[in-house]
Write a protein that holds these residues in place. Structure first.
Motif, PDB file in Angstrom:
ATOM      1  N   PRO A 326      61.717  42.689  27.671  1.00  0.00           N
ATOM      2  CA  PRO A 326      60.366  43.265  27.788  1.00  0.00           C
ATOM      3  C   PRO A 326      59.596  42.613  28.933  1.00  0.00           C
ATOM      4  O   PRO A 326      60.004  41.575  29.464  1.00  0.00           O
ATOM      5  N   ASP A 346      57.577  49.367  25.283  1.00  0.00           N
ATOM      6  CA  ASP A 346      58.457  48.331  24.728  1.00  0.00           C
ATOM      7  C   ASP A 346      57.772  46.999  24.477  1.00  0.00           C
ATOM      8  O   ASP A 346      58.239  46.223  23.643  1.00  0.00           O
ATOM      9  N   ALA A 347      56.681  46.689  25.154  1.00  0.00           N
ATOM     10  CA  ALA A 347      56.010  45.407  24.934  1.00  0.00           C
ATOM     11  C   ALA A 347      54.955  45.470  23.830  1.00  0.00           C
ATOM     12  O   ALA A 347      54.448  44.433  23.409  1.00  0.00           O
ATOM     13  N   LYS A 348      54.612  46.674  23.406  1.00  0.00           N
ATOM     14  CA  LYS A 348      53.570  46.844  22.391  1.00  0.00           C
ATOM     15  C   LYS A 348      54.041  47.882  21.382  1.00  0.00           C
ATOM     16  O   LYS A 348      53.873  49.084  21.581  1.00  0.00           O
ATOM     17  N   GLU A 349      54.649  47.432  20.300  1.00  0.00           N
ATOM     18  CA  GLU A 349      55.236  48.348  19.326  1.00  0.00           C
ATOM     19  C   GLU A 349      54.235  48.865  18.302  1.00  0.00           C
ATOM     20  O   GLU A 349      54.515  49.830  17.597  1.00  0.00           O
ATOM     21  N   PRO A 368      54.077  40.462  25.881  1.00  0.00           N
ATOM     22  CA  PRO A 368      54.525  41.057  24.621  1.00  0.00           C
ATOM     23  C   PRO A 368      53.805  40.463  23.411  1.00  0.00           C
ATOM     24  O   PRO A 368      53.487  39.271  23.377  1.00  0.00           O
ATOM     25  N   GLU A 371      55.491  39.778  17.603  1.00  0.00           N
ATOM     26  CA  GLU A 371      56.654  40.364  16.947  1.00  0.00           C
ATOM     27  C   GLU A 371      57.702  40.804  17.961  1.00  0.00           C
ATOM     28  O   GLU A 371      58.910  40.650  17.737  1.00  0.00           O
ATOM     29  N   VAL A 372      57.249  41.367  19.093  1.00  0.00           N
ATOM     30  CA  VAL A 372      58.181  41.794  20.137  1.00  0.00           C
ATOM     31  C   VAL A 372      58.880  40.591  20.747  1.00  0.00           C
ATOM     32  O   VAL A 372      60.087  40.630  21.040  1.00  0.00           O
ATOM     33  N   LYS A 375      61.676  39.473  18.389  1.00  0.00           N
ATOM     34  CA  LYS A 375      62.796  40.409  18.378  1.00  0.00           C
ATOM     35  C   LYS A 375      63.600  40.328  19.673  1.00  0.00           C
ATOM     36  O   LYS A 375      64.840  40.257  19.656  1.00  0.00           O
ATOM     37  N   ALA A 376      62.916  40.324  20.817  1.00  0.00           N
ATOM     38  CA  ALA A 376      63.610  40.340  22.104  1.00  0.00           C
ATOM     39  C   ALA A 376      64.313  39.017  22.388  1.00  0.00           C
ATOM     40  O   ALA A 376      65.358  38.984  23.044  1.00  0.00           O
TER      41      ALA A 376
END
Length: 431
Positions: A326, A346-349, A368, A371-372, A375-376
């Motif tokens: 991200p 992708d950086a802000k779900e 990000p 949480e992102v 995960k990444a």
């Protein structure tokens, strides 16, 4: 269907006529034009701009544009223009929900609301960022901006844009650019429309240089298209709305202004399908700078530092090895206004939804959400296709000031900063 020519307006002269022989041959302003038309030049750069940058078109029309009444000041509504002094410009990260769809009939002009501005329209520097959310035809109203060219980015619904130079059908996933001073009308086709506008006060948008990328990639000239000439001989009274020096004015016309029978030149409205953008990306490691996604740029006097960049984040493959994929955490001399057209960024779900917006100003840290990052950082990396996503950014060398409406309206997400609250320290002294 559009009647279009797939030849860009960027420095390539184009000619089109709605009636055979309407376009003069061999000279631009003959003593008498066929069909008893008037010749009128439209210039969106100075007469003496360098040849490669000069933009002008000759139009051949039923009446000159000056066949009109005087302008009278009207209410600005929620339209604002830089320099905007109603409120202070905070360095905070800011985010907004979509502008609501109208509950009653509202046309394109009346729906305009300014979210942010920078620079100075009178000095032809900076931009205004507006949203539209309309449900009604403009009927016999016509609009133009003397303050800047208008880059229209639809997020919902199809529209017909009628201009002096012809007509454009515009859908989600496409953009249109209306030069400063060109008269146009926007009508929804199938239900309400919503989207974003960058009103560029500065240098007209051009294609960015490709540099070491070479001759191919990014946006290609062949994919930008002009409308072909179209006119109406309509004696119905029209109202002309002009945005001039930050204020709205209206004048009466005894006829339709869409009476250009033929035109030749390189200053005209154009549109572009964002799916034609040829994405360049890493095939080894590290996340490249977002400048590789620049579709159009409005240069400033400082080379390589844009007045405005229009950047997109479209569907693409991500294959970088041993890389946090991200967008990285960063602080930046440029100011970034983002919008989401469809899908997820992708950086802000969470919280950044289609039609929404965010603003990260000069040197304001961002990146990000917590949480992102988790995960990444722990994902098993393999080639991954980013589908169902289309975000964009208006990026500028000048700080972007939100309007009073943007700061205090109910669509502002006052808890935006909370998406980073889960960030924690992992350092324990071990390698």
């Amino acid at each position: 269907m559009d009647n279009l020519s797939y030849l860009t307006g960027f420095n390539n002269e184009h000619e089109t006529e709605a009636l055979p022989g309407a376009l003069p041959k061999g000279q631009f302003s003959p003593q008498k034009v066929n069909y008893k038309l008037y010749a009128e030049q439209f210039s969106s750069t100075a007469f003496t701009a360098p040849r490669a940058e000069n933009r002008r078109s000759w139009t051949y029309r039923l009446r000159p544009s000056i066949a009109m009444g005087d302008f009278e000041k009207i209410d600005n509504g929620l339209v604002r223009t830089a320099p905007e002094s109603d409120v202070h410009c905070p360095p905070n990260v800011l985010r907004w929900d979509p502008v609501p769809l109208p509950e009653k009939d509202v046309d394109f002009v009346d729906s305009l609301v300014t979210i942010a501005t920078n620079g100075d329209a009178k000095a032809q520097v900076g931009m205004g960022i507006h949203c539209y959310s309309a449900s009604a035809n403009m009927q016999n109203r016509v609009f133009y901006s003397s303050d800047g060219e208008m880059l229209i980015v639809p997020q919902l619904g199809d529209m017909l844009i009628t201009t002096e130079f012809g007509r454009l059908n515009l859908s989600v996933g496409e953009i249109a650019v209306i030069p400063r001073g060109v008269r146009f009308a926007v009508n929804p086709i199938n239900g309400p429309i919503r989207g974003y506008i960058c009103e560029n006060y500065g240098h007209p948008f051009v294609l960015p240089e490709r540099g070491p990328v070479g001759a191919n990639g990014y946006a290609n000239q062949r994919d930008f298209c002009y409308p072909t000439a179209w006119f109406e001989d309509d004696e119905t009274p029209h109202t002309l709305v002009n945005k001039f020096c930050g204020n709205l004015f209206e004048a009466k016309l005894a006829h339709s202004p869409f009476d250009v029978v033929a035109w030749v030149g390189n200053s005209a409205p154009y549109k572009y399908d964002l799916s034609r953008f040829n994405v360049m990306n890493t095939v080894s490691f590290d996340h490249p700078d977002p400048s590789i996604f620049t579709v159009l740029t409005s240069p400033s006097e400082l080379e390589g530092t844009a007045n405005v960049d229009f950047v997109i984040f479209p569907p693409r493959w991500m294959v970088a090895e041993n890389t946090f994929r991200p967008p990285y955490y960063h602080r930046n001399i440029m100011s970034e206004f983002m919008g989401l057209i469809e899908g997820m960024y992708d950086a802000k779900e969470h919280g950044f939804v289609p039609g929404g917006m965010s603003l990260h100003n000069c040197m304001t840290p961002h990146g990000p959400e917590a949480e992102v990052f988790e995960k990444a950082s722990n994902a098993e990396l393999s080639p991954q296709r980013y589908e169902n996503t289309l975000a964009f950014m208006f990026e500028s060398r000048y700080a972007i000031a939100p309007t009073e409406f943007a700061l205090n309206s109910n669509i502002r997400q006052r808890d935006y900063l909370a998406c980073w609250k889960g960030l924690k320290k992992y350092y324990d002294g071990e390698k």
